[in-house]
Design a protein around this motif. Structure first.
Motif, PDB file in Angstrom:
ATOM      1  N   THR A 211       2.502  12.976   2.915  1.00  0.00           N
ATOM      2  CA  THR A 211       3.940  12.863   2.550  1.00  0.00           C
ATOM      3  C   THR A 211       4.452  11.610   2.345  1.00  0.00           C
ATOM      4  OG1 THR A 211       4.198  12.829   5.058  1.00  0.00           O
ATOM      5  CG2 THR A 211       4.219  14.975   3.824  1.00  0.00           C
ATOM      6  N   LYS A 212       3.578  10.527   2.398  1.00  0.00           N
ATOM      7  CA  LYS A 212       4.051   9.015   2.240  1.00  0.00           C
ATOM      8  C   LYS A 212       3.299   8.241   0.945  1.00  0.00           C
ATOM      9  CE  LYS A 212       5.873   9.295   5.995  1.00  0.00           C
ATOM     10  NZ  LYS A 212       7.533   9.306   6.294  1.00  0.00           N
ATOM     11  N   THR A 213       4.054   7.396   0.417  1.00  0.00           N
ATOM     12  CA  THR A 213       3.621   6.426  -0.653  1.00  0.00           C
ATOM     13  C   THR A 213       3.228   5.205  -0.250  1.00  0.00           C
ATOM     14  OG1 THR A 213       5.785   6.380  -1.523  1.00  0.00           O
ATOM     15  CG2 THR A 213       4.553   8.045  -2.328  1.00  0.00           C
ATOM     16  N   ASP A 271       7.028   3.982   0.501  1.00  0.00           N
ATOM     17  CA  ASP A 271       7.369   4.047   1.742  1.00  0.00           C
ATOM     18  C   ASP A 271       6.799   3.053   2.709  1.00  0.00           C
ATOM     19  OD1 ASP A 271       8.829   6.432   1.915  1.00  0.00           O
ATOM     20  OD2 ASP A 271       6.804   7.488   1.417  1.00  0.00           O
ATOM     21  N   ILE A 272       5.673   2.648   2.164  1.00  0.00           N
ATOM     22  CA  ILE A 272       4.946   1.467   2.975  1.00  0.00           C
ATOM     23  C   ILE A 272       4.586   0.482   1.739  1.00  0.00           C
ATOM     24  CG2 ILE A 272       2.992   0.791   4.382  1.00  0.00           C
ATOM     25  CD1 ILE A 272       3.057   3.845   5.258  1.00  0.00           C
ATOM     26  N   ARG A 307       9.125  -1.488   6.728  1.00  0.00           N
ATOM     27  CA  ARG A 307       7.848  -1.198   6.548  1.00  0.00           C
ATOM     28  C   ARG A 307       7.138  -2.030   5.380  1.00  0.00           C
ATOM     29  NH1 ARG A 307       7.775   5.447   7.033  1.00  0.00           N
ATOM     30  NH2 ARG A 307       8.500   5.555   8.881  1.00  0.00           N
ATOM     31  N   ASP A 339       5.350   9.543  12.581  1.00  0.00           N
ATOM     32  CA  ASP A 339       5.567   9.807  11.483  1.00  0.00           C
ATOM     33  C   ASP A 339       5.147   8.543  10.467  1.00  0.00           C
ATOM     34  OD1 ASP A 339       6.663  10.994   9.247  1.00  0.00           O
ATOM     35  OD2 ASP A 339       8.514   9.643   9.434  1.00  0.00           O
ATOM     36  N   LEU A 340       3.805   7.759  10.894  1.00  0.00           N
ATOM     37  CA  LEU A 340       3.387   6.965   9.995  1.00  0.00           C
ATOM     38  C   LEU A 340       4.397   5.339  10.040  1.00  0.00           C
ATOM     39  CD1 LEU A 340       1.818   8.002   6.765  1.00  0.00           C
ATOM     40  CD2 LEU A 340       0.683   7.251   9.062  1.00  0.00           C
TER      41      LEU A 340
END
Length: 354
Positions: A211-213, A271-272, A307, A339-340
């Motif tokens: 669910t993350k990029t 996201d990161i 992040r 949630d990372l």
């Protein structure tokens, strides 16, 4: 490069010889093939040989500039860089007698423990022929972008050049070097272990990462510019793809590298966001945060969510040893996070504390 006449090469080598006479924690990356007691020093091997022995058996190998006749079991290998070629050699248990260096690159702490006593043979962009000759190598390994020195190097010892212009594939480099040095079995063991660690990473964190990029931007140059590197151009990119790190879609079309304007930064948001630096001087500029004060920077999602993290992957993830170290780093970045969420402060290259 224009070929030199044979008699000129002979005179040049005589000159160099004269000079040399007077100037002589989910997982751990500490795998079996990294243990120092399994590292063979080619210097020690050569010293045990006798001048009265018969000439060593040879074989012909193909390389980026043609073919070369090399010893079946070379004992004194010089590499023309201290990273991309040195890492795979150390991984298969061979310690060169000399290596060129990149003086402006951030050094890999992982490799430093193995290379402290390897003599330097100059800058990788301008290796010292005198120093190389003084080491009496029986094999020289370099990059195709160093081809301007190929004729003179070949007059010193058999020389093979690896194509790292079109792609930087650490697995391919490992297999090639292992093949010409009769260490293919060791290379297969290394890659099998690497693949096992990758699969374990995917099993443990794959669902979280879906669910993350993730995006990686590079700062480079005296007036830092932003670049992005394709996975074909950076070993760390290979590791991230293998590990299932969800890079943003723009990476799928990227080959080589691309300079990114400030206006285009939002296209590489994620996201990161990791900020990668190659040079020590770039690290110093990052400390000043001068680049990060650009107004558009504050609009990025990763910046707003705190992040953004500084790394030095492009200069320190260069082969199988450092690729395994990166897996450890990825665990520390992505494991055990709500949630990372990366709940630690951004760190500077060389001081990562994920």
């Amino acid at each position: 490069m224009r070929k030199k006449a044979p008699h000129k090469i002979t005179l040049f080598l005589l000159f160099l010889t004269a000079i040399s006479v007077f100037t002589i924690p989910a997982c751990s990356s500490k795998s079996l093939w990294l243990q120092s007691d399994r590292m063979n020093s080619t210097t020690g091997q050569a010293e045990q040989s006798s001048p009265a022995q018969k000439p060593a058996a040879t074989k012909v190998v193909s390389h980026a500039l043609g073919q070369a006749e090399i010893p079946l079991h070379p004992q004194r290998i010089v590499v023309l860089d201290g990273s991309f070629l040195l890492d795979p050699l150390l991984a298969i248990g061979i310690k060169p007698v000399g290596a060129a260096t990149c003086p402006y690159c951030i050094k890999s702490d992982t490799l430093n423990q193995f290379v402290a006593d390897i003599p330097l043979v100059g800058h990788w962009e301008q290796p010292s022929l005198e120093k190389i000759l003084s080491l009496k190598p029986d094999l020289i390994v370099g990059h195709i972008w160093q081809k301007q020195y190929y004729t003179l190097l070949s007059a010193i010892a058999p020389t093979v050049m690896i194509d790292t212009d079109s792609e930087v594939d650490f697995k391919k480099n490992l297999k090639y070097l292992a093949a010409i040095l009769d260490r293919s079995d060791r290379a297969e063991e290394i890659l099998a272990e690497y693949n096992q660690r990758i699969q374990k990473f995917r099993q443990q964190l794959g669902e979280k990462l879906k669910t993350k990029t993730v995006s990686v931007l590079h700062l480079y140059g005296s007036d830092p510019t932003v670049h992005v590197y394709g996975s074909d151009f950076a070993p760390y990119g290979q590791v991230m793809i293998d590990a299932g790190i969800p890079l943003i879609p723009a990476y799928k079309k990227l080959k080589g590298y691309l300079e990114v304007s400030l206006e285009a930064l939002p296209e590489w948001d994620a996201d990161i966001l990791f900020i990668d630096v190659l040079r020590e001087t770039d690290s110093e500029k990052l400390k000043s945060l001068s680049f990060l004060k650009q107004p558009i920077w504050s609009t990025l999602k990763a910046v707003q969510n705190d992040r953004v993290y500084a790394v030095s992957w492009s200069s320190t993830v260069v082969g199988p040893i450092t690729a395994n170290q990166l897996i450890d780093d990825l665990y520390r970045y992505f494991a055990n996070m709500s949630d990372l969420g990366l709940n630690h402060a951004p760190t500077l290259p060389g001081r990562q504390t994920p």
